[in-house]
Design a protein around this motif. Structure first.
Motif, mmCIF file in Angstrom:
data_model
loop_
_atom_site.group_PDB
_atom_site.id
_atom_site.type_symbol
_atom_site.label_atom_id
_atom_site.label_comp_id
_atom_site.label_asym_id
_atom_site.label_seq_id
_atom_site.Cartn_x
_atom_site.Cartn_y
_atom_site.Cartn_z
ATOM 1 N N ASP A 1 2.599 -0.560 -0.179
ATOM 2 C CA ASP A 1 1.571 -1.301 -0.904
ATOM 3 C C ASP A 1 1.326 -2.674 -0.285
ATOM 4 O OD1 ASP A 1 0.930 0.600 -2.869
ATOM 5 O OD2 ASP A 1 2.648 0.033 -4.099
ATOM 6 N N ARG A 2 2.355 -3.236 0.299
ATOM 7 C CA ARG A 2 2.231 -4.569 0.892
ATOM 8 C C ARG A 2 1.769 -4.506 2.351
ATOM 9 N NH1 ARG A 2 4.059 -9.722 -0.091
ATOM 10 N NH2 ARG A 2 4.970 -9.025 -2.061
ATOM 11 N N ASP B 1 -3.263 -1.422 -6.432
ATOM 12 C CA ASP B 1 -2.257 -2.277 -5.821
ATOM 13 C C ASP B 1 -0.840 -1.733 -5.904
ATOM 14 O OD1 ASP B 1 -2.210 -2.591 -8.552
ATOM 15 O OD2 ASP B 1 -1.604 -4.698 -8.491
#
Length: 424
Positions: A293-294, A143
């Motif tokens: 990451d988002r 993540d």
């Protein structure tokens, strides 16, 4: 998943080594004007500078060889071993440059030893990219891989800024005679000492679990194995590296020359503008890594690709007529922020394309080829266009190379979902 202390220590260790590697690499270019007379016959400054530039170019050409040799080494003996060997070679090269006698003492042996030292450093830097990219990507949790891998470019730019700072401090505290006689050697001694410290640190790093899980009877890493199993990925990585490297050197290294040679700024003013811009660029890397990451990898890559194609010609055209340093700084930040969308995750995207047994080589070699062909030659191409009286041709050249990379971006999978890096 939270990042435990072991992972954090490993990521810091890998990143610190990358900073030292690039400090040593850029110290040469930062001080070449000062030590050129030490290694080449006196009397012709242009010939001296051409000699040091030629040695610099040879070091650049060694990087694909280093990528191949060190990439295979990291795939065979482990990421930790590759990182340690890489920084060890850089230490050796810096020590040779720091202590080799000058031309007046040992004659032609002086430039010959300088050439060998630079070749060793070229091998080191060529191997560092693949080893550190693979290590940081494998050590980070799924993540936050974009965030933690972005520190590769944070430390790359940090190494460049540190080299500039050390050179500036030495020049401010020593006379011109002292700098020319022995002062420049201090920068390389500092680099060698830092490299030795990092070597000890890297020897104590934990190995990545991705490498540790590999079977002893795994396929061997090598050029033919890489090409046979992953030709599409090889080509895509080479093309995106060409576009990203061309843009990086155009917007950073060549931009300093452009500000003086075309815009008309004083050398000190141009240096100040670019130093300030590089600091902002460096600090932006983790932010873009978090966005990746988002939002995913592809949206960030395409932001750079289409954005870079749109702004490159206007940015250089406007800068050519700009005389205000504040405005110049603001304009330069536009392509640098777009470039951050690529540089923050470029190493990670490449690492996510290859299986563990051949990952370091898969990241390093096609990157080095694209980088050497279109990154290392960017300034030469720019000056060739300028000498021919068609400087704007370089603006379109950069746009075209970024365009080729954008096509490759469109052909990539969304590696956030298809990553071949196992979650540990």
């Amino acid at each position: 998943m939270a990042l435990d202390a072991k992972r954090l220590k490993s990521i810091i260790g890998g990143s610190a080594g990358n900073l030292v590697e690039w400090y040593d690499w850029y110290a040469y270019s930062s001080l070449s004007l000062v030590f050129a007379a030490t290694f080449f016959p006196k009397g012709d400054l242009t010939a001296q500078l051409l000699g040091t530039a030629a040695v610099f170019a040879v070091g650049f050409l060694m990087r694909p060889i280093g990528a191949y040799v060190m990439g295979r080494y990291a795939d065979t003996h482990g990421r930790k071993a590759g990182l340690a060997l890489s920084v060890g070679l850089m230490c050796a090269g810096s020590l040779m440059i720091a202590f080799v006698p000058g031309y007046d003492t040992i004659g032609v042996a002086a430039p010959a030893i300088l050439l060998i030292a630079r070749m060793i450093q070229g091998l080191s830097v060529g191997g560092e990219y693949g080893a550190s990219a693979t290590y940081l990507s494998e050590m980070a949790t799924r993540d936050r891989r974009g965030f933690w891998s972005s520190f590769q470019y944070v430390t790359l730019i940090g190494g460049q800024l540190t080299a500039l700072a050390v050179a500036a401090i030495l020049q401010a505290t020593l006379s011109k005679t002292q700098m020319a006689d022995w002062g420049w050697r201090i920068a390389f001694i500092i680099g060698a000492v830092l490299a030795l410290v990092v070597y000890v640190l890297r020897r104590r790093l934990a190995e990545t679990e991705a490498f540790g899980k590999l079977d002893a009877n795994r396929p061997k890493s090598g050029l033919m194995a890489l090409w046979k199993a992953h030709p599409r990925e090889f080509i895509l990585v080479a093309v995106i590296s060409a576009g990203g490297s061309c843009a990086f050197y155009a917007y950073t290294t060549y931009m300093k020359t452009f500000l003086t040679n075309t815009s008309g700024f004083a050398v000190q003013t141009g240096t100040f503008i670019m130093t300030a811009a590089l600091v902002v660029y460096m600090l932006a890397q983790p932010l873009f890594g978090l966005l990746a990451d988002r939002l995913g990898r592809k949206p960030m890559l395409l932001l750079f690709g289409f954005g870079g194609m749109i702004v490159s010609v206007p940015v250089f055209s406007i800068l050519a007529a700009t005389r205000d340093p504040v405005i110049a700084f603001a304009i330069i930040l536009v392509p640098l922020m777009l470039l951050s969308a690529y540089t923050s995750i470029s190493a990670l995207v490449k690492a996510e394309l290859f299986p563990a047994h051949i990952r370091a080589l898969g990241v390093a070699l096609p990157y080095a080829i694209g980088n050497a062909a279109f990154g290392g030659t960017a300034e030469y191409v720019a000056l060739w266009f300028k000498q021919g009286g068609i400087e704007s041709g370089f603006y379109w050249y950069v746009t075209a190379i970024i365009g080729a990379a954008t096509i490759a971006f469109l052909m990539l999978p969304e590696t956030k979902r298809t990553s071949l890096i196992e979650e540990d």
